[in-house]
Each structure stands twice: as structure tokens, then as C-alpha cells.
Motif scaffolding. Structure first.
Motif, PDB file in Angstrom:
ATOM      1  N   GLU A 251      34.633  -2.852   2.186  1.00 20.13           N
ATOM      2  CA  GLU A 251      33.815  -2.172   3.199  1.00 20.13           C
ATOM      3  C   GLU A 251      32.330  -2.287   2.871  1.00 20.13           C
ATOM      4  O   GLU A 251      31.509  -2.480   3.768  1.00 20.13           O
ATOM      5  CB  GLU A 251      34.239  -0.712   3.323  1.00 20.13           C
ATOM      6  N   ARG A 252      31.969  -2.181   1.583  1.00 18.95           N
ATOM      7  CA  ARG A 252      30.561  -2.350   1.186  1.00 18.95           C
ATOM      8  C   ARG A 252      30.093  -3.773   1.479  1.00 18.95           C
ATOM      9  O   ARG A 252      28.970  -3.979   1.950  1.00 18.95           O
ATOM     10  CB  ARG A 252      30.366  -2.010  -0.292  1.00 18.95           C
ATOM     11  N   GLN A 253      30.941  -4.746   1.203  1.00 19.10           N
ATOM     12  CA  GLN A 253      30.581  -6.137   1.497  1.00 19.10           C
ATOM     13  C   GLN A 253      30.328  -6.320   2.985  1.00 19.10           C
ATOM     14  O   GLN A 253      29.350  -6.950   3.380  1.00 19.10           O
ATOM     15  CB  GLN A 253      31.706  -7.080   1.091  1.00 19.10           C
ATOM     16  N   GLU A 254      31.232  -5.798   3.791  1.00 21.39           N
ATOM     17  CA  GLU A 254      31.097  -5.933   5.239  1.00 21.39           C
ATOM     18  C   GLU A 254      29.823  -5.276   5.747  1.00 21.39           C
ATOM     19  O   GLU A 254      29.165  -5.791   6.652  1.00 21.39           O
ATOM     20  CB  GLU A 254      32.310  -5.339   5.948  1.00 21.39           C
ATOM     21  N   ARG A 255      29.476  -4.163   5.150  1.00 19.11           N
ATOM     22  CA  ARG A 255      28.310  -3.403   5.602  1.00 19.11           C
ATOM     23  C   ARG A 255      26.997  -4.045   5.156  1.00 19.11           C
ATOM     24  O   ARG A 255      26.038  -4.104   5.920  1.00 19.11           O
ATOM     25  CB  ARG A 255      28.389  -1.975   5.076  1.00 19.11           C
TER      26      ARG A 255
ATOM     27  N   SER B 251      27.779  -9.168   4.312  1.00 22.40           N
ATOM     28  CA  SER B 251      28.891  -9.894   4.922  1.00 22.40           C
ATOM     29  C   SER B 251      28.634 -11.394   5.049  1.00 22.40           C
ATOM     30  O   SER B 251      29.566 -12.180   4.966  1.00 22.40           O
ATOM     31  CB  SER B 251      29.235  -9.296   6.284  1.00 22.40           C
ATOM     32  N   LYS B 252      27.383 -11.794   5.221  1.00 23.72           N
ATOM     33  CA  LYS B 252      27.120 -13.225   5.369  1.00 23.72           C
ATOM     34  C   LYS B 252      27.279 -13.995   4.054  1.00 23.72           C
ATOM     35  O   LYS B 252      27.354 -15.213   4.065  1.00 23.72           O
ATOM     36  CB  LYS B 252      25.739 -13.466   5.969  1.00 23.72           C
ATOM     37  N   PHE B 253      27.369 -13.286   2.933  1.00 23.97           N
ATOM     38  CA  PHE B 253      27.530 -13.937   1.640  1.00 23.97           C
ATOM     39  C   PHE B 253      28.960 -13.906   1.113  1.00 23.97           C
ATOM     40  O   PHE B 253      29.246 -14.480   0.078  1.00 23.97           O
ATOM     41  CB  PHE B 253      26.611 -13.292   0.595  1.00 23.97           C
TER      42      PHE B 253
ATOM     43  N   ARG C 172      38.945 -12.970   4.070  1.00 20.99           N
ATOM     44  CA  ARG C 172      39.814 -13.268   2.921  1.00 20.99           C
ATOM     45  C   ARG C 172      40.037 -12.001   2.100  1.00 20.99           C
ATOM     46  O   ARG C 172      41.140 -11.736   1.643  1.00 20.99           O
ATOM     47  CB  ARG C 172      39.165 -14.347   2.060  1.00 20.99           C
ATOM     48  N   GLY C 173      38.982 -11.229   1.934  1.00 17.66           N
ATOM     49  CA  GLY C 173      39.113  -9.971   1.195  1.00 17.66           C
ATOM     50  C   GLY C 173      40.080  -9.017   1.871  1.00 17.66           C
ATOM     51  O   GLY C 173      40.916  -8.397   1.215  1.00 17.66           O
ATOM     52  N   ARG C 174      39.977  -8.889   3.183  1.00 17.89           N
ATOM     53  CA  ARG C 174      40.876  -8.010   3.925  1.00 17.89           C
ATOM     54  C   ARG C 174      42.313  -8.528   3.861  1.00 17.89           C
ATOM     55  O   ARG C 174      43.264  -7.749   3.811  1.00 17.89           O
ATOM     56  CB  ARG C 174      40.447  -7.912   5.389  1.00 17.89           C
TER      57      ARG C 174
END
Length: 71
Positions: free
Chosen positions: A52-56, A59-61, A66-68
Motif C-alpha cells: 500500500e505504501r508503494q502504491e501511494r 508506484s511508478k518505481f 506483482r506485489g499484490r
């Protein structure tokens, strides 16, 4: 902040990478939780929050799909 504290922070912050690799290799959440000294649910929750932190924030990196999928 001392070098040891920065190292611990970095390792904990990147723990999701190892969790994702373990899931993709076929490890169960119970196995991952046991290896990390936490419950199955704790491992899943920790991983979910990291994704969720990555998505927020970045996310472009990261390949968040794949994580989900590893959930």
C-alpha cells in the motif's frame, strides 16, 4: 542516527522484497511468519502495508501488481 540504526531501518523497510520472493517461490504465509518471528496474519499485514505504501508513494518505481499477486 547511527549506522546500526540506519541498517536496521533499511532492512526492515525492504523486508517485503524477501517476503514477495518467498511467496513467489511457494512459501506459505505461515512459513514466512515463522521465519520472521511473527504470526501468519502479522506477516500478511506487514506485507500488505508495504505494498500500500508503494502504491501511494512510489508506484511508478515498483511493480505493485506483482506485489499484490503475491498476497
Amino acid at each position: 542516527m547511527g549506522a546500526n540504526a540506519r541498517l536496521v531501518e533499511s532492512l526492515i523497510g525492504r523486508r517485503w522484497v524477501v517476503m514477495q520472493a518467498a511467496r513467489e517461490a511457494g512459501a506459505s504465509w505461515s512459513q514466512i511468519g515463522e521465519a520472521l518471528g511473527m504470526s501468519k496474519q502479522g506477516a500478511q499485514d506487514s506485507y500488505r502495508r508495504a505494498i500500500e505504501r508503494q502504491e501511494r508513494y512510489v508506484s511508478k518505481f515498483h511493480d505493485t501488481a506483482r506485489g499484490r499477486a503475491a498476497l
